[in-house]
Design a protein around this motif. Structure first.
Motif, PDB file in Angstrom:
ATOM      1  N   VAL A 174      18.949  -7.493  61.905  1.00  0.00           N
ATOM      2  CA  VAL A 174      17.513  -7.677  62.152  1.00  0.00           C
ATOM      3  C   VAL A 174      16.637  -6.634  61.467  1.00  0.00           C
ATOM      4  O   VAL A 174      15.634  -6.966  60.838  1.00  0.00           O
ATOM      5  CB  VAL A 174      17.219  -7.647  63.683  1.00  0.00           C
ATOM      6  N   ASN A 175      17.027  -5.372  61.582  1.00  0.00           N
ATOM      7  CA  ASN A 175      16.159  -4.286  61.120  1.00  0.00           C
ATOM      8  C   ASN A 175      16.990  -3.264  60.337  1.00  0.00           C
ATOM      9  O   ASN A 175      17.430  -2.255  60.885  1.00  0.00           O
ATOM     10  CB  ASN A 175      15.488  -3.621  62.339  1.00  0.00           C
ATOM     11  N   PRO A 176      17.175  -3.491  59.043  1.00  0.00           N
ATOM     12  CA  PRO A 176      18.021  -2.601  58.231  1.00  0.00           C
ATOM     13  C   PRO A 176      17.516  -1.164  58.162  1.00  0.00           C
ATOM     14  O   PRO A 176      18.289  -0.246  57.892  1.00  0.00           O
ATOM     15  CB  PRO A 176      17.980  -3.254  56.837  1.00  0.00           C
ATOM     16  N   ALA A 177      16.222  -0.960  58.408  1.00  0.00           N
ATOM     17  CA  ALA A 177      15.624   0.371  58.250  1.00  0.00           C
ATOM     18  C   ALA A 177      15.835   1.282  59.457  1.00  0.00           C
ATOM     19  O   ALA A 177      15.569   2.482  59.381  1.00  0.00           O
ATOM     20  CB  ALA A 177      14.133   0.229  57.969  1.00  0.00           C
ATOM     21  N   ILE A 178      16.303   0.736  60.562  1.00  0.00           N
ATOM     22  CA  ILE A 178      16.421   1.516  61.793  1.00  0.00           C
ATOM     23  C   ILE A 178      17.466   2.620  61.655  1.00  0.00           C
ATOM     24  O   ILE A 178      18.490   2.449  60.998  1.00  0.00           O
ATOM     25  CB  ILE A 178      16.762   0.603  62.998  1.00  0.00           C
ATOM     26  N   SER A 179      17.181   3.761  62.264  1.00  0.00           N
ATOM     27  CA  SER A 179      18.151   4.856  62.295  1.00  0.00           C
ATOM     28  C   SER A 179      17.969   5.633  63.597  1.00  0.00           C
ATOM     29  O   SER A 179      16.958   5.490  64.279  1.00  0.00           O
ATOM     30  CB  SER A 179      17.967   5.794  61.091  1.00  0.00           C
TER      31      SER A 179
END
Length: 253
Positions: A174-179
């Motif tokens: 869903v959200n590849p940028a999450i960390s």
């Protein structure tokens, strides 16, 4: 550019709400425009901010409903804290969660709503519910990174594995940028042997961005709608939350 942060842990009683309010207020104190989003049906963040959930004309529920209202209508500026606003919650959110299960792209509903107002803020901080629900998935889908408050006890430490697996799934699907920005070790008691052992274990596996001790000072201002970073600035816990906020702001620029 706005940064959206989820304060998440599926365990209850780890001070997620306290962390959300204090970090947000510390940022606002430093001149940042901050929006808090109460995504927990218990509405603890809303109440802590001095608002009565049942008195709110619009709440986060109105953002998540199929026929939702404009996001700006759900935002309330806090009268006693400059630069800080909130989208409040209400107990109705628990029932609405069932309705969300049948919606298309249900994990992106909050993200779409927040896009309308993102340019108005430097930071959006989401207080997640104490379970890995569709509401938590919405928060993870909407955020740039996650901050995890974790009690310095064994069960809380073990629970981080499941949360990290969920974050990885969200990242993949869903959200590849999450960390994960880091962990806040909470309710720490220096004289308790187990707490020191868990703190060491946390430090070996995660980045600890702050450690808050167990103290009654943390909630003394709740009756006034004031977080400890503003109510009792000289206390150790206030200084720690201010330092955590400064770390986040420094790395967010």
């Amino acid at each position: 550019m706005v940064k959206t942060i989820a304060i998440a842990n599926q365990k209850g009683g780890v001070t997620k709400t306290t962390a959300t309010f204090n970090i947000a207020a510390a940022m606002a104190e430093q001149g940042k425009k901050v929006l808090m989003v109460d995504l927990d049906s218990q509405a603890s963040l809303t109440i802590s901010a001095g608002l009565e959930p049942l008195d709110m004309e619009y709440t986060v529920c109105d953002l998540l409903k199929k026929r939702r209202v404009e996001t700006a209508k759900c935002v309330y500026k806090l009268e006693n804290i400059k630069n800080l606003s909130i989208i409040p919650s209400i107990i109705d959110l628990a029932a609405l969660e069932m309705e969300l299960q049948g919606r298309t792209s249900r994990e992106k509903i909050l993200s779409r709503s927040l896009k309308e107002i993102k340019d108005d803020y430097d930071y959006i901080i989401i207080d997640c519910p104490p379970q890995l629900s569709i509401l938590t998935l919405n928060a993870l889908a909407a955020c740039d990174y996650v901050i995890i408050p974790c009690k310095t006890d064994y069960l809380s430490y073990r629970g981080l594995e499941q949360l990290n697996e969920t974050i990885k799934d969200v990242q993949d699907l869903v959200n590849p940028a999450i960390s994960v920005k880091g962990v806040i070790a909470t309710l720490y008691e220096k004289n308790v042997k187990d707490h020191n052992e868990i703190l060491d274990m946390l430090a070996k596996q995660y980045r600890i961005i702050g450690t808050t001790k167990k103290t009654a000072e943390a909630t003394k201002g709740v009756y006034d709608g004031m977080p400890v970073v503003l109510k009792n600035k000289r206390t150790d816990i206030a200084k720690e939350y201010m330092n955590i906020a400064k770390i986040i702001m420094k790395e967010g620029n």
